[in-house]
Motif scaffolding. Structure first.
Motif, PDB file in Angstrom:
ATOM      1  N   TYR A  40     -57.471  31.845 -12.039  1.00 17.09           N
ATOM      2  CA  TYR A  40     -57.361  31.307 -10.779  1.00 17.09           C
ATOM      3  C   TYR A  40     -55.871  30.409 -10.478  1.00 17.09           C
ATOM      4  N   PHE A  41     -55.359  29.415 -11.446  1.00 19.89           N
ATOM      5  CA  PHE A  41     -54.165  28.896 -11.459  1.00 19.89           C
ATOM      6  C   PHE A  41     -52.784  29.831 -11.618  1.00 19.89           C
ATOM      7  N   VAL A  42     -53.008  30.800 -12.665  1.00 22.68           N
ATOM      8  CA  VAL A  42     -51.984  31.810 -12.659  1.00 22.68           C
ATOM      9  C   VAL A  42     -51.570  32.444 -11.304  1.00 22.68           C
ATOM     10  N   CYS A  43     -52.752  33.020 -10.552  1.00 23.11           N
ATOM     11  CA  CYS A  43     -52.646  33.576  -9.285  1.00 23.11           C
ATOM     12  C   CYS A  43     -51.987  32.918  -8.413  1.00 23.11           C
ATOM     13  N   LEU A  44     -52.304  31.644  -8.112  1.00 16.59           N
ATOM     14  CA  LEU A  44     -52.006  30.702  -7.180  1.00 16.59           C
ATOM     15  C   LEU A  44     -50.659  30.170  -7.629  1.00 16.59           C
ATOM     16  N   GLU A  45     -50.063  30.078  -8.828  1.00 12.66           N
ATOM     17  CA  GLU A  45     -48.850  29.899  -9.097  1.00 12.66           C
ATOM     18  C   GLU A  45     -47.880  31.330  -8.637  1.00 12.66           C
ATOM     19  N   ALA A  46     -48.421  32.324  -9.051  1.00 13.43           N
ATOM     20  CA  ALA A  46     -47.392  33.382  -8.647  1.00 13.43           C
ATOM     21  C   ALA A  46     -47.386  33.570  -7.153  1.00 13.43           C
ATOM     22  N   VAL A  47     -48.668  33.450  -6.455  1.00 17.99           N
ATOM     23  CA  VAL A  47     -48.711  33.424  -4.798  1.00 17.99           C
ATOM     24  C   VAL A  47     -47.452  32.263  -4.497  1.00 17.99           C
ATOM     25  N   ASN A  48     -47.460  31.374  -5.211  1.00 15.09           N
ATOM     26  CA  ASN A  48     -46.581  30.141  -4.583  1.00 15.09           C
ATOM     27  C   ASN A  48     -44.965  30.609  -4.731  1.00 15.09           C
ATOM     28  N   ASN A  49     -44.918  31.261  -6.154  1.00 18.49           N
ATOM     29  CA  ASN A  49     -43.483  31.637  -6.354  1.00 18.49           C
ATOM     30  C   ASN A  49     -43.151  32.706  -5.398  1.00 18.49           C
ATOM     31  N   ALA A  50     -44.052  33.716  -4.980  1.00 18.97           N
ATOM     32  CA  ALA A  50     -43.631  34.528  -3.847  1.00 18.97           C
ATOM     33  C   ALA A  50     -43.204  33.916  -2.687  1.00 18.97           C
ATOM     34  N   HIS A  51     -44.075  32.912  -2.206  1.00 21.23           N
ATOM     35  CA  HIS A  51     -43.888  32.371  -0.965  1.00 21.23           C
ATOM     36  C   HIS A  51     -42.478  31.724  -0.952  1.00 21.23           C
ATOM     37  N   LYS A  52     -42.230  30.911  -2.042  1.00 21.00           N
ATOM     38  CA  LYS A  52     -40.713  30.371  -2.410  1.00 21.00           C
ATOM     39  C   LYS A  52     -39.572  31.235  -2.283  1.00 21.00           C
ATOM     40  N   HIS A  53     -39.800  32.419  -2.976  1.00 17.32           N
ATOM     41  CA  HIS A  53     -38.710  33.223  -3.405  1.00 17.32           C
ATOM     42  C   HIS A  53     -38.657  34.342  -2.507  1.00 17.32           C
ATOM     43  N   ALA A  54     -39.799  34.958  -1.896  1.00 16.51           N
ATOM     44  CA  ALA A  54     -39.640  36.098  -1.222  1.00 16.51           C
ATOM     45  C   ALA A  54     -40.576  35.979   0.388  1.00 16.51           C
ATOM     46  N   SER A 101     -53.083  40.892 -11.299  1.00 15.73           N
ATOM     47  CA  SER A 101     -51.508  41.001 -11.009  1.00 15.73           C
ATOM     48  C   SER A 101     -51.269  40.442  -9.655  1.00 15.73           C
ATOM     49  N   VAL A 102     -50.092  40.113  -9.299  1.00 15.83           N
ATOM     50  CA  VAL A 102     -49.570  39.440  -8.156  1.00 15.83           C
ATOM     51  C   VAL A 102     -48.502  40.150  -7.865  1.00 15.83           C
ATOM     52  N   ARG A 103     -48.227  40.957  -7.042  1.00 18.81           N
ATOM     53  CA  ARG A 103     -47.025  41.711  -6.525  1.00 18.81           C
ATOM     54  C   ARG A 103     -46.572  41.383  -4.948  1.00 18.81           C
ATOM     55  N   ASP A 104     -45.279  40.990  -4.893  1.00 19.11           N
ATOM     56  CA  ASP A 104     -44.717  40.856  -3.542  1.00 19.11           C
ATOM     57  C   ASP A 104     -43.455  42.072  -3.343  1.00 19.11           C
ATOM     58  N   ASN A 105     -43.473  42.422  -2.111  1.00 23.12           N
ATOM     59  CA  ASN A 105     -42.381  43.462  -1.794  1.00 23.12           C
ATOM     60  C   ASN A 105     -41.102  42.921  -1.233  1.00 23.12           C
ATOM     61  N   GLY A 106     -41.062  41.634  -1.866  1.00 19.55           N
ATOM     62  CA  GLY A 106     -39.689  41.118  -1.444  1.00 19.55           C
ATOM     63  C   GLY A 106     -38.313  41.533  -2.053  1.00 19.55           C
ATOM     64  N   PRO A 107     -37.401  40.755  -1.974  1.00 10.05           N
ATOM     65  CA  PRO A 107     -35.997  41.269  -2.509  1.00 10.05           C
ATOM     66  C   PRO A 107     -35.984  41.350  -4.192  1.00 10.05           C
ATOM     67  N   GLY A 108     -36.965  40.744  -4.537  1.00 13.37           N
ATOM     68  CA  GLY A 108     -36.651  40.980  -6.267  1.00 13.37           C
ATOM     69  C   GLY A 108     -35.529  40.456  -6.704  1.00 13.37           C
ATOM     70  N   PHE A 109     -35.286  40.581  -8.064  1.00 18.27           N
ATOM     71  CA  PHE A 109     -34.124  39.848  -8.687  1.00 18.27           C
ATOM     72  C   PHE A 109     -33.885  40.578  -9.973  1.00 18.27           C
ATOM     73  N   GLU A 110     -32.587  40.591 -10.767  1.00 19.06           N
ATOM     74  CA  GLU A 110     -32.344  41.112 -11.844  1.00 19.06           C
ATOM     75  C   GLU A 110     -32.831  40.552 -12.965  1.00 19.06           C
ATOM     76  N   MET A 111     -33.678  40.869 -13.800  1.00 16.54           N
ATOM     77  CA  MET A 111     -34.240  40.379 -14.984  1.00 16.54           C
ATOM     78  C   MET A 111     -33.313  39.879 -15.781  1.00 16.54           C
ATOM     79  N   SER A 112     -32.281  40.560 -16.142  1.00 16.78           N
ATOM     80  CA  SER A 112     -31.444  40.090 -17.210  1.00 16.78           C
ATOM     81  C   SER A 112     -30.615  38.819 -16.787  1.00 16.78           C
ATOM     82  N   ARG A 113     -30.802  38.423 -15.438  1.00 16.86           N
ATOM     83  CA  ARG A 113     -29.930  37.608 -15.002  1.00 16.86           C
ATOM     84  C   ARG A 113     -30.719  36.102 -14.759  1.00 16.86           C
TER      85      ARG A 113
END
Length: 311
Positions: free
Chosen positions: A227-241, A260-272
């Motif tokens: 429950y909390f992990v999904c809410l945090e992942a959704v929250n991250n998507a709202h902030k960054h995507a 899983s929590v997936r967004d179709n936002g801009p994404g980012f480079e994992m190495s950075r």
């Protein structure tokens, strides 16, 4: 130990031998039995103290003499006037018993100190665990409400008709803070993980909850963590995507629960990227119950946070 004249050379010899043992700070009963036996030139000597037998050589099947209540001496072969020898041993027996009492008190004292130290460590650990729980729940739960409230305020600036909905958002955020401080789980979780996520995500038109029809109930720690992990992942998507579509999925497996929590936002480079508090909280929460989490992202490909908890 002072030398006294007992009128018996054997007693004087024994006293001198035992005094050496005591002087070496080794008043062990077996050492006393050995010293007495050697001093008397006996084949064996036995000291019985408080129901325990301490023997040297061939033991003591010969003459018996009482030293004090609970203590007696037996020497082999029989030796006359052993009573005077036993008499000089009375202070030694008192010393042995006193040493044992002191050692017992010291051990109990050390045990008490150790218990106190353990209690302090346990209290500190419990306080730190509780602090981390509050920190995670604030970050993963309450922050979700605050981000949703901020988004609602931003929309209301362009559509005043949405202002009445802000009161409900504020109430939800306040209730989440109160629950977190009190260590109380969201009431919706009592009805199950699906019901809890459905209630929290329903106001967000950009979030779709996809749940397998045969999803069973799981132990409370598992449902709470997801429950909390999904809410945090959704929250991250709202902030960054911002504006991206978000898909939350739950599906069972024979050996556990996948989500899983997936967004179709801009994404980012994992190495950075660097490991931020959000991912640390997700990882900590899941590893505490044996789960795992991974983040997959790439420029233009959105971001997926996927986890698994064995059950």
């Amino acid at each position: 130990m002072a030398r006294r004249d007992h009128g018996d050379p054997a007693a004087d010899v024994v006293l001198a031998a035992v005094a050496t043992v005591v002087g070496e700070r080794d008043p062990r009963p077996e050492a006393v039995a050995e010293a007495v036996g050697i001093a008397l030139g006996a084949d064996g000597c036995e000291l019985r103290l408080d129901g325990v037998r301490y023997a040297w050589g061939a033991g003591g099947a010969g003459f018996r003499a009482v030293i004090s209540p609970g203590a007696d001496l037996r020497v082999r072969p029989t030796r006359s006037r052993l009573g005077s020898v036993a008499a000089v041993l009375a202070p030694v027996i008192d010393l042995i018993r006193l040493t044992r009492e002191v050692d017992g008190l010291r051990r109990r004292g050390h045990a008490a100190i150790a218990d106190l130290a353990d209690g302090r460590w346990r209290a500190a650990a419990e306080m730190d665990t509780e602090r981390r729980r509050i920190e995670r729940d604030l970050h993963d739960g309450t922050q979700h409400h605050l981000v949703a409230l901020r988004m609602a305020v931003a929309v209301a600036e362009h559509d005043p008709g949405l202002l009445p909905t802000l009161s409900g958002r504020l109430d939800a955020a306040q209730e989440s803070l109160v629950r977190t401080a009190a260590g109380i789980l969201p009431p919706a979780l009592t009805k199950g993980l699906v019901a809890a996520l459905g209630a929290e995500l329903a106001p967000h038109s950009d979030v779709h909850l996809d749940v397998s029809a045969d999803l069973p109930r799981y132990p409370a720690p598992v449902e709470t963590a997801v429950y909390f992990v999904c809410l945090e992942a959704v929250n991250n998507a709202h902030k960054h995507a911002v504006g991206a579509a978000i898909d939350v999925r739950l599906h069972p497996a024979p050996d556990g629960l996948h989500f899983s929590v997936r967004d179709n936002g801009p994404g980012f480079e994992m190495s950075r990227t660097s490991t931020g508090n959000g991912l640390v909280n997700l990882t900590t929460r899941l590893t505490a119950i044996g789960g795992t989490v991974r983040v997959d992202s790439g420029l233009g490909n959105g971001t997926t946070i996927a986890g698994f908890i064995p059950t």
